[in-house]
Scaffold this motif. Structure first.
Motif, PDB file in Angstrom:
ATOM      1  N   TRP A 143      24.732  26.264  -5.076  1.00 20.62           N
ATOM      2  CA  TRP A 143      23.018  26.080  -3.912  1.00 20.62           C
ATOM      3  C   TRP A 143      23.534  25.530  -2.959  1.00 20.62           C
ATOM      4  O   TRP A 143      22.598  26.538  -1.919  1.00 20.62           O
ATOM      5  CB  TRP A 143      22.152  25.587  -5.049  1.00 20.62           C
ATOM      6  N   ARG A 144      24.486  24.626  -3.070  1.00 14.12           N
ATOM      7  CA  ARG A 144      24.406  24.652  -1.303  1.00 14.12           C
ATOM      8  C   ARG A 144      25.189  25.605  -0.158  1.00 14.12           C
ATOM      9  O   ARG A 144      24.512  25.514   0.058  1.00 14.12           O
ATOM     10  CB  ARG A 144      25.552  23.540  -1.216  1.00 14.12           C
ATOM     11  N   GLN A 145      25.589  26.365  -0.751  1.00 12.96           N
ATOM     12  CA  GLN A 145      25.937  27.409   0.046  1.00 12.96           C
ATOM     13  C   GLN A 145      25.313  28.635  -0.064  1.00 12.96           C
ATOM     14  O   GLN A 145      25.014  28.967   1.569  1.00 12.96           O
ATOM     15  CB  GLN A 145      27.143  28.363  -0.767  1.00 12.96           C
ATOM     16  N   VAL A 146      24.823  28.465  -0.965  1.00 12.08           N
ATOM     17  CA  VAL A 146      23.313  29.960  -0.397  1.00 12.08           C
ATOM     18  C   VAL A 146      22.318  29.345   0.519  1.00 12.08           C
ATOM     19  O   VAL A 146      22.345  30.119   1.188  1.00 12.08           O
ATOM     20  CB  VAL A 146      22.867  30.261  -1.802  1.00 12.08           C
ATOM     21  N   VAL A 147      21.337  27.747   0.180  1.00 14.90           N
ATOM     22  CA  VAL A 147      21.413  27.284   1.384  1.00 14.90           C
ATOM     23  C   VAL A 147      21.731  27.118   2.735  1.00 14.90           C
ATOM     24  O   VAL A 147      20.736  27.792   3.764  1.00 14.90           O
ATOM     25  CB  VAL A 147      21.012  26.335   0.694  1.00 14.90           C
ATOM     26  N   LEU A 148      22.622  26.830   2.919  1.00 11.59           N
ATOM     27  CA  LEU A 148      23.248  27.068   4.027  1.00 11.59           C
ATOM     28  C   LEU A 148      23.573  28.220   4.871  1.00 11.59           C
ATOM     29  O   LEU A 148      23.908  28.665   5.993  1.00 11.59           O
ATOM     30  CB  LEU A 148      24.572  26.097   4.323  1.00 11.59           C
ATOM     31  N   ASN A 149      23.833  29.236   4.189  1.00 14.17           N
ATOM     32  CA  ASN A 149      24.349  30.259   4.644  1.00 14.17           C
ATOM     33  C   ASN A 149      22.627  31.266   5.013  1.00 14.17           C
ATOM     34  O   ASN A 149      23.094  31.761   6.069  1.00 14.17           O
ATOM     35  CB  ASN A 149      24.655  31.478   3.787  1.00 14.17           C
ATOM     36  N   VAL A 150      22.091  31.131   5.115  1.00 15.89           N
ATOM     37  CA  VAL A 150      20.636  31.551   5.146  1.00 15.89           C
ATOM     38  C   VAL A 150      20.143  30.573   6.423  1.00 15.89           C
ATOM     39  O   VAL A 150      19.795  31.443   7.495  1.00 15.89           O
ATOM     40  CB  VAL A 150      19.696  31.063   3.862  1.00 15.89           C
ATOM     41  N   ILE A 151      20.081  29.199   6.254  1.00 16.15           N
ATOM     42  CA  ILE A 151      20.192  28.086   7.188  1.00 16.15           C
ATOM     43  C   ILE A 151      20.538  28.353   8.925  1.00 16.15           C
ATOM     44  O   ILE A 151      20.960  28.815   9.949  1.00 16.15           O
ATOM     45  CB  ILE A 151      20.649  26.480   7.086  1.00 16.15           C
ATOM     46  N   MET A 152      22.577  29.090   8.186  1.00 18.42           N
ATOM     47  CA  MET A 152      23.128  29.469   9.386  1.00 18.42           C
ATOM     48  C   MET A 152      22.185  30.382  10.620  1.00 18.42           C
ATOM     49  O   MET A 152      23.061  29.693  11.585  1.00 18.42           O
ATOM     50  CB  MET A 152      24.890  29.359   9.181  1.00 18.42           C
ATOM     51  N   THR A 153      21.844  31.196   9.489  1.00 21.43           N
ATOM     52  CA  THR A 153      21.555  33.116  10.728  1.00 21.43           C
ATOM     53  C   THR A 153      20.104  32.315  11.041  1.00 21.43           C
ATOM     54  O   THR A 153      19.632  33.601  11.597  1.00 21.43           O
ATOM     55  CB  THR A 153      21.557  33.791   9.936  1.00 21.43           C
ATOM     56  N   ILE A 154      19.493  31.459  10.230  1.00 21.82           N
ATOM     57  CA  ILE A 154      17.729  31.797  11.254  1.00 21.82           C
ATOM     58  C   ILE A 154      17.749  31.436  12.425  1.00 21.82           C
ATOM     59  O   ILE A 154      17.253  32.229  13.098  1.00 21.82           O
ATOM     60  CB  ILE A 154      17.410  30.095  10.001  1.00 21.82           C
ATOM     61  N   PRO A 155      18.604  30.868  13.406  1.00 21.27           N
ATOM     62  CA  PRO A 155      18.662  31.068  14.804  1.00 21.27           C
ATOM     63  C   PRO A 155      18.574  32.055  15.083  1.00 21.27           C
ATOM     64  O   PRO A 155      17.773  31.986  16.061  1.00 21.27           O
ATOM     65  CB  PRO A 155      19.337  29.514  14.939  1.00 21.27           C
ATOM     66  N   PHE A 156      19.899  33.063  14.880  1.00 16.67           N
ATOM     67  CA  PHE A 156      19.911  34.197  15.480  1.00 16.67           C
ATOM     68  C   PHE A 156      18.836  35.231  15.242  1.00 16.67           C
ATOM     69  O   PHE A 156      18.926  35.609  16.082  1.00 16.67           O
ATOM     70  CB  PHE A 156      21.430  35.313  14.751  1.00 16.67           C
ATOM     71  N   GLY A 157      18.280  35.625  14.400  1.00 13.59           N
ATOM     72  CA  GLY A 157      17.269  36.395  14.065  1.00 13.59           C
ATOM     73  C   GLY A 157      15.796  35.503  14.704  1.00 13.59           C
ATOM     74  O   GLY A 157      15.136  36.417  15.142  1.00 13.59           O
ATOM     75  N   PHE A 158      16.090  34.363  15.172  1.00 20.28           N
ATOM     76  CA  PHE A 158      14.885  33.708  16.270  1.00 20.28           C
ATOM     77  C   PHE A 158      15.170  34.130  17.618  1.00 20.28           C
ATOM     78  O   PHE A 158      14.932  34.852  18.167  1.00 20.28           O
ATOM     79  CB  PHE A 158      14.698  32.144  16.019  1.00 20.28           C
ATOM     80  N   LEU A 159      16.596  34.256  17.950  1.00 17.16           N
ATOM     81  CA  LEU A 159      17.380  33.931  19.100  1.00 17.16           C
ATOM     82  C   LEU A 159      17.065  35.436  19.656  1.00 17.16           C
ATOM     83  O   LEU A 159      16.886  35.618  20.889  1.00 17.16           O
ATOM     84  CB  LEU A 159      18.137  33.362  19.921  1.00 17.16           C
ATOM     85  N   LEU A 160      17.584  36.261  19.213  1.00 12.18           N
ATOM     86  CA  LEU A 160      17.394  37.807  18.967  1.00 12.18           C
ATOM     87  C   LEU A 160      16.518  38.667  19.616  1.00 12.18           C
ATOM     88  O   LEU A 160      16.520  39.146  20.669  1.00 12.18           O
ATOM     89  CB  LEU A 160      18.326  38.097  17.723  1.00 12.18           C
ATOM     90  N   PRO A 161      15.052  38.026  19.477  1.00 11.38           N
ATOM     91  CA  PRO A 161      14.539  38.934  20.454  1.00 11.38           C
ATOM     92  C   PRO A 161      13.811  38.395  21.228  1.00 11.38           C
ATOM     93  O   PRO A 161      13.529  39.435  21.708  1.00 11.38           O
ATOM     94  CB  PRO A 161      13.100  39.130  18.602  1.00 11.38           C
TER      95      PRO A 161
END
Length: 176
Positions: free
Chosen positions: A84-102
């Motif tokens: 669960w820690r790995q799942v949550v950290l992987n989701v959190i890790m790419t939130i900035p990418f999705g936010f900054l990309l546009p």
């Protein structure tokens, strides 16, 4: 030492190639692109570093590649490790990418954001096969990273609707 070499290369690359190009486009462009660059440097740090010391192993067939998991959420299904820690950290890790990309790339649609996040994640997972740090390549990481990029993009859309549009320079009056 290996990690320092990677960051020196990233710093030289930033100043030699990107800094001047982004600065010419204006302060906002420099800021946003630099934020994306720093974000990607941290993603590399947490997922692939050391990179330079891994390059000689790319073609060394005696090198033991990391494990590969092609069963989505196998760790969750079988209760292995701190899944669960790995799942949550992987989701959190790419939130900035999705936010900054546009912000970095105008006209980025939801589909493009999801696709670019997925491609970035696939590249990371494939490169982890050759990492000296002996990391696992996992399809669950691709799925959860992609979900993080999607959440980041949706967050961007929500924030963009709350903020007033960026001001544009006033046009010169014909009488001036």
């Amino acid at each position: 030492m290996a990690i320092l070499a990677d960051f020196v290369v990233l710093g030289v690359l930033y100043f030699a190639v990107f800094f001047r190009r982004w600065r010419r486009k204006g302060g906002r462009s420099l800021l946003v692109n630099t934020l994306m660059y720093v974000y990607i440097a941290f993603v590399l740090y947490f997922t692939l570093v050391p990179i330079l010391f891994s390059i000689p192993n790319l073609f060394d067939h005696t090198y033991a590649y990391g494990p590969i998991n092609l069963i989505p959420f196998a760790d969750v299904l079988y209760g292995r490790g701190d899944y669960w820690r790995q799942v949550v950290l992987n989701v959190i890790m790419t939130i900035p990418f999705g936010f900054l990309l546009p912000i970095v790339r105008k006209r980025t649609t939801l589909g493009k954001a999801v696709l670019m996040t997925m491609l970035m994640s696939i590249c990371i997972e494939v490169l982890q096969l050759f990492s000296v740090a002996f990391r696992a390549t996992d399809i669950t990481d691709v799925i959860t990273n992609t979900l993080g990029g999607l959440l980041g993009y949706v967050t961007y859309l929500l924030v963009a609707r709350l903020l007033p549009p960026a001001s544009t320079p006033a046009k010169k009056d014909a009488r001036d």
